[in-house]
Design a protein around this motif. Structure first.
Motif, mmCIF file in Angstrom:
data_model
loop_
_atom_site.group_PDB
_atom_site.id
_atom_site.type_symbol
_atom_site.label_atom_id
_atom_site.label_comp_id
_atom_site.label_asym_id
_atom_site.label_seq_id
_atom_site.Cartn_x
_atom_site.Cartn_y
_atom_site.Cartn_z
ATOM 1 N N UNK A 174 -6.717 5.888 7.144
ATOM 2 C CA UNK A 174 -6.552 7.336 7.112
ATOM 3 C C UNK A 174 -5.555 7.797 6.055
ATOM 4 N N UNK A 175 -4.520 7.000 5.806
ATOM 5 C CA UNK A 175 -3.438 7.441 4.931
ATOM 6 C C UNK A 175 -3.374 6.710 3.595
ATOM 7 N N UNK A 176 -4.387 5.966 3.281
ATOM 8 C CA UNK A 176 -4.409 5.292 1.977
ATOM 9 C C UNK A 176 -4.331 6.339 0.861
ATOM 10 N N UNK A 177 -3.524 6.060 -0.163
ATOM 11 C CA UNK A 177 -3.407 6.987 -1.283
ATOM 12 C C UNK A 177 -4.740 7.158 -2.012
ATOM 13 N N UNK A 178 -5.596 6.154 -1.900
ATOM 14 C CA UNK A 178 -6.929 6.224 -2.496
ATOM 15 C C UNK A 178 -7.964 6.136 -1.371
ATOM 16 N N UNK A 179 -8.093 7.184 -0.558
ATOM 17 C CA UNK A 179 -8.954 7.098 0.626
ATOM 18 C C UNK A 179 -10.422 6.882 0.318
ATOM 19 N N UNK A 191 0.840 -1.195 0.000
ATOM 20 C CA UNK A 191 0.000 0.000 0.000
ATOM 21 C C UNK A 191 0.876 1.246 0.000
ATOM 22 N N UNK A 192 0.509 2.255 -0.778
ATOM 23 C CA UNK A 192 1.222 3.524 -0.777
ATOM 24 C C UNK A 192 0.497 4.485 0.153
ATOM 25 N N UNK A 193 1.273 5.340 0.805
ATOM 26 C CA UNK A 193 0.700 6.219 1.818
ATOM 27 C C UNK A 193 0.510 7.631 1.280
ATOM 28 N N UNK A 194 -0.465 8.300 1.801
ATOM 29 C CA UNK A 194 -0.677 9.711 1.513
ATOM 30 C C UNK A 194 -0.680 10.463 2.830
ATOM 31 N N UNK A 195 -0.064 11.621 2.858
ATOM 32 C CA UNK A 195 -0.081 12.451 4.063
ATOM 33 C C UNK A 195 -0.750 13.781 3.749
ATOM 34 N N UNK A 196 -1.719 13.769 2.837
ATOM 35 C CA UNK A 196 -2.373 14.975 2.361
ATOM 36 C C UNK A 196 -3.520 15.363 3.281
ATOM 37 N N UNK A 210 -10.305 23.630 9.883
ATOM 38 C CA UNK A 210 -9.152 23.430 9.009
ATOM 39 C C UNK A 210 -8.770 21.984 8.803
ATOM 40 N N UNK A 211 -9.391 21.069 9.539
ATOM 41 C CA UNK A 211 -9.084 19.640 9.374
ATOM 42 C C UNK A 211 -9.884 19.070 8.209
ATOM 43 N N UNK A 212 -9.265 18.215 7.443
ATOM 44 C CA UNK A 212 -9.970 17.518 6.369
ATOM 45 C C UNK A 212 -10.647 16.260 6.892
ATOM 46 N N UNK A 213 -10.001 15.603 7.873
ATOM 47 C CA UNK A 213 -10.491 14.331 8.408
ATOM 48 C C UNK A 213 -10.502 14.380 9.916
ATOM 49 N N UNK A 214 -11.494 13.751 10.531
ATOM 50 C CA UNK A 214 -11.556 13.580 11.986
ATOM 51 C C UNK A 214 -11.543 12.087 12.305
#
Length: 312
Positions: A190-195, A1-6, A75-79
């Motif tokens: 939470x960090x999946x590149x394809x959330x 799995x590739x991670x995203x920190x966006x 300002x948060x995208x995810x909770x």
């Protein structure tokens, strides 16, 4: 799995067993996060005392502080929402917090629920989780639900001062899970590149095997060198043995029904979701006892939580 920190992730319950584990994992992956706490001083820190990298702290006076929670979510995208402590107004606290996320402009919410959540679940707290899930589904947020089983640590806390686990669980089985496995699953979601592949999905987060409390007692006996046993209480005995603990009726019903849910077979399902999302098998109760003695030894030095049961 590739991670995203966006995008900024707001983590509630960040000083607790689950939230703090998640905070360290998100920091290790380079994610930008905001820890939501009652007290700033309780924020998880690195071993040398430095704050976690890419980590903000927001203070709110619990889920009952709707204005504080909304400000913490701005300002948060995810909770990431850890469920509140058991109480008569637990569902109201959860729904108010979800509403605060909506009002703050949050896009996505990941909620920690409980396996078998349903309006008629034997475990009374699972009914609270069901009601919360329904509100989340209606909120307009993108959502993912992680339905955890009882934690391995909870089973260790069942042991009373006399080295007996007491409760009306019969020969039922429970597929308990490690906090670390739940934190790993949450990190993956939470960090999946394809959330978006997790949007509208409910995952069952369990251990790899379901055990009876007799088997749990036997494994604890091997781990501690003490003779730990299980006594199958009647319902009357279960309420009587907990009557002097000063708990509310809501708490008592939840504690006792955690055992009757085991007896009813509602906690026995073993899910593949941990291995599928994390890429390794979930830790069994026996493995957890072997590998994490620092998490359970203190529970067995004193009176333990034996008569009460588990809160989830």
């Amino acid at each position: 799995m590739r991670w995203s920190a966006d995008g900024l992730i707001a983590v509630t319950g960040a000083s607790g067993r689950l939230g703090s584990r998640l905070a360290f994992r998100l920091a290790a992956e380079g994610a930008h996060q905001r820890l939501v706490l009652r007290e700033r001083s309780r924020a998880p820190r690195l071993g040398d005392g430095r704050p976690l990298p890419e980590c903000e702290v927001a203070v709110a006076d619990g889920y009952e502080d709707a204005a504080g929670m909304r400000a913490a979510f701005e300002g948060a995208r995810t909770v990431f929402l850890v469920s509140a402590r058991e109480s008569a107004d637990r569902v109201a606290l959860h729904t108010a917090t979800i509403d605060a996320a909506v009002a703050a402009g949050v896009e996505r919410l990941v909620y920690i629920s409980f396996v078998g959540a349903a309006p008629d679940a034997t475990f009374t707290f699972a009914r609270d989780h069901w009601a919360t899930e329904q509100h989340l589904r209606r909120s307009g947020l993108r959502w993912t639900v992680l339905r955890d089983n009882l934690y391995h640590q909870s089973l260790a806390s069942f042991v009373g001062a006399d080295d007996v686990i007491r409760g009306p669980a019969g020969d039922g089985r429970v597929a308990s899970v490690a906090h670390d496995d739940v934190a790993d699953v949450a990190t993956a979601v939470l960090l999946d590149e394809d959330p978006r592949r997790h949007d509208g999905v409910t995952y069952d987060v369990t251990g790899p095997i379901a055990l009876s409390l007799t088997q749990v007692a036997a494994l604890l006996t091997l781990a501690t060198g003490r003779q730990i046993t299980y006594h199958d209480e009647t319902l009357d005995e279960a309420y009587a043995s907990r009557a002097g603990l000063g708990a509310s009726d809501v708490e008592l019903a939840g504690w006792v029904s955690s055992y009757t849910a085991i007896a009813a077979g509602e906690l026995a399902h073993v899910s593949p979701d941990v291995s599928r999302l994390v890429g390794r098998p979930a830790r069994s109760f026996e493995q957890w006892l072997d590998d994490y003695p620092f998490e359970w030894e203190h529970l067995l030095r004193g009176p333990g939580g034996g008569p009460s049961g588990s809160a989830r």
